[in-house]
Design an enzyme around this catalytic site. Structure first.
Site, PDB file in Angstrom:
ATOM      1  N   HIS A   1      -3.370   2.196  16.530  1.00  5.30           N
ATOM      2  CA  HIS A   1      -2.616   3.341  16.031  1.00  5.30           C
ATOM      3  C   HIS A   1      -3.470   4.183  15.091  1.00  5.30           C
ATOM      4  O   HIS A   1      -4.552   3.769  14.684  1.00  5.30           O
ATOM      5  CB  HIS A   1      -1.331   2.880  15.329  1.00  5.30           C
ATOM      6  CG  HIS A   1      -1.575   1.955  14.165  1.00  5.30           C
ATOM      7  ND1 HIS A   1      -1.985   0.648  14.308  1.00  5.30           N
ATOM      8  CD2 HIS A   1      -1.466   2.156  12.825  1.00  5.30           C
ATOM      9  CE1 HIS A   1      -2.091   0.072  13.133  1.00  5.30           C
ATOM     10  NE2 HIS A   1      -1.802   0.973  12.204  1.00  5.30           N
TER      11      HIS A   1
ATOM     12  N   HIS B   1      -7.167   2.389  14.648  1.00  7.53           N
ATOM     13  CA  HIS B   1      -7.445   1.033  14.156  1.00  7.53           C
ATOM     14  C   HIS B   1      -6.291   0.105  14.507  1.00  7.53           C
ATOM     15  O   HIS B   1      -5.188   0.544  14.833  1.00  7.53           O
ATOM     16  CB  HIS B   1      -7.629   1.036  12.635  1.00  7.53           C
ATOM     17  CG  HIS B   1      -6.370   1.340  11.867  1.00  7.53           C
ATOM     18  ND1 HIS B   1      -5.810   2.599  11.824  1.00  7.53           N
ATOM     19  CD2 HIS B   1      -5.547   0.543  11.135  1.00  7.53           C
ATOM     20  CE1 HIS B   1      -4.708   2.576  11.097  1.00  7.53           C
ATOM     21  NE2 HIS B   1      -4.520   1.333  10.671  1.00  7.53           N
TER      22      HIS B   1
ATOM     23  N   LYS C   1       0.853  -1.184   0.000  1.00 10.35           N
ATOM     24  CA  LYS C   1       0.000   0.000   0.000  1.00 10.35           C
ATOM     25  C   LYS C   1       0.891   1.237   0.000  1.00 10.35           C
ATOM     26  O   LYS C   1       1.939   1.255   0.653  1.00 10.35           O
ATOM     27  CB  LYS C   1      -0.903   0.012   1.242  1.00 10.35           C
ATOM     28  CG  LYS C   1      -1.893   1.167   1.303  1.00 10.35           C
ATOM     29  CD  LYS C   1      -2.661   1.158   2.624  1.00 10.35           C
ATOM     30  CE  LYS C   1      -3.723   2.248   2.667  1.00 10.35           C
ATOM     31  NZ  LYS C   1      -4.352   2.365   4.006  1.00 10.35           N
TER      32      LYS C   1
ATOM     33  N   ASP D   1      -4.347  -3.244  12.540  1.00 13.36           N
ATOM     34  CA  ASP D   1      -4.253  -3.814  11.197  1.00 13.36           C
ATOM     35  C   ASP D   1      -4.823  -5.226  11.197  1.00 13.36           C
ATOM     36  O   ASP D   1      -4.601  -5.994  12.135  1.00 13.36           O
ATOM     37  CB  ASP D   1      -2.798  -3.851  10.731  1.00 13.36           C
ATOM     38  CG  ASP D   1      -2.232  -2.461  10.477  1.00 13.36           C
ATOM     39  OD1 ASP D   1      -3.016  -1.502  10.387  1.00 13.36           O
ATOM     40  OD2 ASP D   1      -0.997  -2.343  10.379  1.00 13.36           O
TER      41      ASP D   1
END
Length: 335
Positions: free
Chosen positions: A277, A221, A202, A223
């Protein structure tokens, strides 16, 4: 309907549109602990004492869910090339970038690759100040070159070279995590999908924001991957939640930032913790980051490693296909 890219909004607006303004409980100006920068664990990958390396990685994964790796063996030039071609892609005319857009829903494509600024369904009322490009870089069977930019011309070469080195780093990490759990060294890799484990690249592009104190590049969120390996550009922006408070993370030049993801937390039955994070943005400069999400293949079932489960240590997580887990998480559905 296609949502206007943030890069265009940043060029055409002198103020921040209302759909990007976070509630006061999320605004970085209000919620960041100012004056303190977190010194997250730094791990020297050239450590020759295997037991010591296993111990420091295991401890950081339990206590922080995040650490930085130095002396990782990836040449500086390889990382710089990766960053250069990613930056050059986002500097292309908008029309050229749109060639790589995610196919609209209903066209038969169910993957997450492509150029866009949204994930899953539009369940958020507040937008993130970011555009991104996703595409798989490993294994070859998972790669769809349709989503790899042809311009700049060296884009493919730079990404393939980076992937070659990254596989070695990832496998070394997984061996250490296995040993840290008292397992055979290949257990985490096998439980995560073996040779079919997918490396999803990404590029995050956070253009200058007129009111960075009100917006976020990405909201809070964890991961959904097993692990994430990230390199940023020179503009800071990563924040980590510790004891309910948000702190800026200090970058170390040429280090790899390692995030523990949901799937490693599940595989370890909760011993290793996925890190909560988020990302802030900058008023003057463009922030970019290059995370690689190391994920189980879609069909693979993920649950706590069976060797960790007994009558005194019950499973704390369900076993389910990764594709089902991913769909539920991206669309804010119960797991």
């Amino acid at each position: 309907m296609e949502i206007e890219k943030v890069q265009n909004i940043a060029l055409n607006f002198n103020s921040i549109p209302s759909e990007f303004i976070r509630s006061e409980s999320e605004q970085p100006a209000v919620t960041t602990v100012h004056g303190t920068v977190l010194e997250v664990p730094t791990i020297d990958f050239s450590e020759v004492d295997d037991d010591k390396l296993v111990d420091v990685i295991s401890k950081a994964s339990q206590d922080w869910g995040l650490f930085q790796v130095v002396n990782h063996g990836i040449p500086t030039q390889v990382i710089q090339n990766l960053q250069r071609v990613g930056k050059e892609f986002f500097e292309l005319p908008q029309q050229e970038k749109e060639i790589y857009s995610k196919p609209p829903p209903g066209e038969g494509y169910v993957g997450g690759e492509g150029y866009s600024n949204k994930l899953g369904k539009n369940t958020d009322t507040v937008r993130a100040w970011v555009d991104h490009l996703f595409h798989n870089i490993w294994p070859p069977s998972a790669i769809n070159f349709h989503f790899w930019p042809k311009n700049p011309p060296s884009y493919r070469e730079a990404n393939e070279e980076y992937a070659k080195y990254l596989i070695g780093v990832t496998e070394k990490l997984m061996k250490c995590w296995s040993k840290g759990l008292g397992l055979e060294e290949n257990k985490i890799k096998e439980a995560g999908g073996g040779e079919e484990i997918v490396y999803l690249a990404k590029i995050n592009y956070y253009p200058p924001c007129p009111r960075p104190e009100l917006a976020l590049g990405v909201g809070a969120h964890t991961d959904l991957s097993m692990l994430t390996i990230l390199v940023p550009n020179h503009v800071p922006g990563l924040q980590v939640c510790r004891d309910g408070l948000w702190y800026n993370v200090r970058y170390i030049p040429n280090a790899l930032i390692i995030h523990i993801g949901d799937q490693l937390e599940v595989l370890s039955n909760g011993k290793y913790k996925a890190v909560l994070h988020r990302t802030t943005v900058n008023k003057e400069e463009t922030r970019m980051s290059w995370p690689i999400f190391i994920e189980p293949p879609p069909h693979h079932e993920v649950g706590p490693v069976s060797d960790l489960i007994d009558e005194h240590n019950p499973a704390n997580y369900k076993t389910k296909k990764f594709s089902d887990y991913k769909y539920c998480k991206l669309n804010r559905l119960p797991q």
